[in-house]
Write an enzyme that holds these catalytic residues in place. Structure first.
Site, short mmCIF file in Angstrom:
data_model
loop_
_atom_site.label_atom_id
_atom_site.label_comp_id
_atom_site.label_asym_id
_atom_site.label_seq_id
_atom_site.Cartn_x
_atom_site.Cartn_y
_atom_site.Cartn_z
N CYS A 224 0.76 -1.23 0.10
CA CYS A 224 -0.03 -0.05 0.05
C CYS A 224 0.75 1.31 -0.11
CB CYS A 224 -0.95 -0.04 1.19
SG CYS A 224 -1.92 1.30 1.21
N CYS B 252 -0.39 4.15 2.10
CA CYS B 252 -0.30 4.12 3.53
C CYS B 252 1.15 4.36 4.03
CB CYS B 252 -0.76 2.72 4.06
SG CYS B 252 -2.08 1.85 3.26
N ASP B 253 2.10 3.57 3.10
CA ASP B 253 3.50 3.66 3.80
C ASP B 253 4.41 4.69 2.97
OD1 ASP B 253 2.57 1.91 5.46
OD2 ASP B 253 3.08 0.16 4.11
#
Ligand code: NAP
Length: 360
Positions: free
Chosen positions: A179, A182-183
């Site tokens: 992701c 997300c990261d």
């Protein structure tokens, strides 16, 4: 007393089903999923896959608009505790300036709120076991709740796949991710090379997004042609920071316990050649697995685990009174807008089925 309709899942399909069911006075109860570390690692937190993405440019009614207008919209539409989930998009150093489409998390908060506005009740928990052999159906949650339901709509979606390499598992959350949104902004990736594996829309989207942070993004694809749509391909080809490694697969993630990922070894798919690249991160974008484990074989699924819908153009499953909507039953279109459409269909199918059976 049994619930009239329980909806399991909280992506576009789940919330659209809830909006329609609530407006039909079916008083839907949504199990939106549990907030656990395991769900976070698997990519199955509440609000589904759209909540893990950035701009959603292909969902109708969301043309580009100034980010400050979206902030006003969010403030007006959402209660403060839900607005707070989005505030980082409008304030602080990651705030977007200028025009953009609504982000996935914004759209998901709006959909959730729309369902709440018509009286949908929500439990932030997973359904981990079902009993469809009796009616009303019994649904058991991770938190120990049991709910009886006259009709059930399954909208649990799908999650990102990993390759299954031991080195990939070893460096999860230490440089390996599925992701980018997300990261990707983590300090460890700043101005460093990053590898993205895959050749579909997700891989190109993730690679494009990661060019904001990385010095270079290597897009590793096993063939000599991308699967991604033409417009996404053009974006990848036009981006000077994306270098495509054609005909290659990820053989091994390299690294150590202190630094996490430090590189990858790639293997050619056309000959025996291998090559090593330095990088700070590896992002997998190689497709999805439907979230159907909790059904334990009680509904007919295909060989990949996707629920089979038994009537053409309808959402009925192999169990009468259980309906399926969104990616959990769609291995083909897998779009937010098609998921939302099938959520509407499932609510209408459930409403008509309940009426036919005299359960109103
Ligand atoms: P996808 O279209 O199934 O693509 C998966 C990619 O991963 C393919 O290129 C595939 O290679 C590769 N792959 C699969 N298993 C692999 C393995 N074991 N090793 C190496 N490579 C492997 O999945 P997706 O990109 O997640 O897209 C899913 C759906 O969502 C699609 O319908 C897509 O259009 C949609 N989507 C849309 C957008 C957008 O419109 N903005 C963004 C993201 C996703 P092959 O090509 O060789 O099979």
């Amino acid at each position: 007393m049994a619930e009239k309709v329980v909806i399991i899942g909280s992506g576009p399909a789940g919330w659209t089903a809830a909006i329609y069911a609530a407006r039909a006075n079916l008083e839907p109860l949504v199990f939106e999923g549990a907030i656990t570390q395991e769900n976070s690692a698997k990519g199955t937190l509440p609000l589904g896959q759209l909540n893990l993405t950035t701009e959603v440019e292909n969902f109708p009614t969301w043309p580009y608009v100034d980010a400050s207008v979206l902030q006003q919209f969010s403030k007006s539409a959402l209660p403060e505790e839900r607005y707070n989930n989005l505030v980082g998009f409008y304030e602080g150093k990651n705030a977007h300036k200028g025009k953009r489409a609504a982000y996935g998390p914004e759209q998901m908060e709006y959909m959730r709120q729309q369902a709440v506005n018509f009286g949908t009740r929500i439990i932030t928990d997973d359904i981990v076991k079902v009993d469809f052999s009796k009616h009303p159906f019994a649904l058991h949650s991770l938190g120990g709740k049991t709910v009886d339901a006259l009709a059930v709509i399954i909208a649990t979606g799908a999650r990102a796949n990993y390759l299954g390499l031991p080195s990939e598992e070893r460096f999860k959350n230490n440089g390996v991710s599925a992701c980018a949104v997300c990261d990707g902004a983590l300090p460890r990736f700043r101005n460093k090379p990053i590898v993205v594996v895959g050749g579909g829309d997700s891989a190109v989207e993730e690679a494009t997004y990661l060019t904001k942070f990385a010095s270079v993004v290597y897009l590793v694809h096993r063939r000599d042609q991308l699967r991604a749509s033409k417009i996404m391909q053009q974006r990848a080809f036009a981006n000077a920071k994306i270098e495509i490694k054609w005909n290659r697969v990820l053989d091994e993630v390299l690294g150590n316990d202190d630094e996490g990922v430090t590189g990858v070894r790639l293997r050619s798919t056309t000959d025996e050649a291998t090559e090593e690249l330095s990088c700070a991160g590896v992002f997998l974008a190689i497709g999805h697995t439907p979230n159907t484990d909790f059904l334990q074989g009680q509904i007919e699924c295909d060989d990949k685990g996707y629920i089979i819908r038994k009537k053409p153009h309808r959402t009925h499953t192999s169990v009468e009174g259980v309906f399926a909507a969104g990616d959990v039953a769609d291995n083909y279109y897998r779009q937010a807008v098609t998921a939302a459409g099938s959520g509407c269909m499932a609510a209408l199918d459930a409403e008509r089925w309940l009426a036919e059976k005299g359960f109103e």
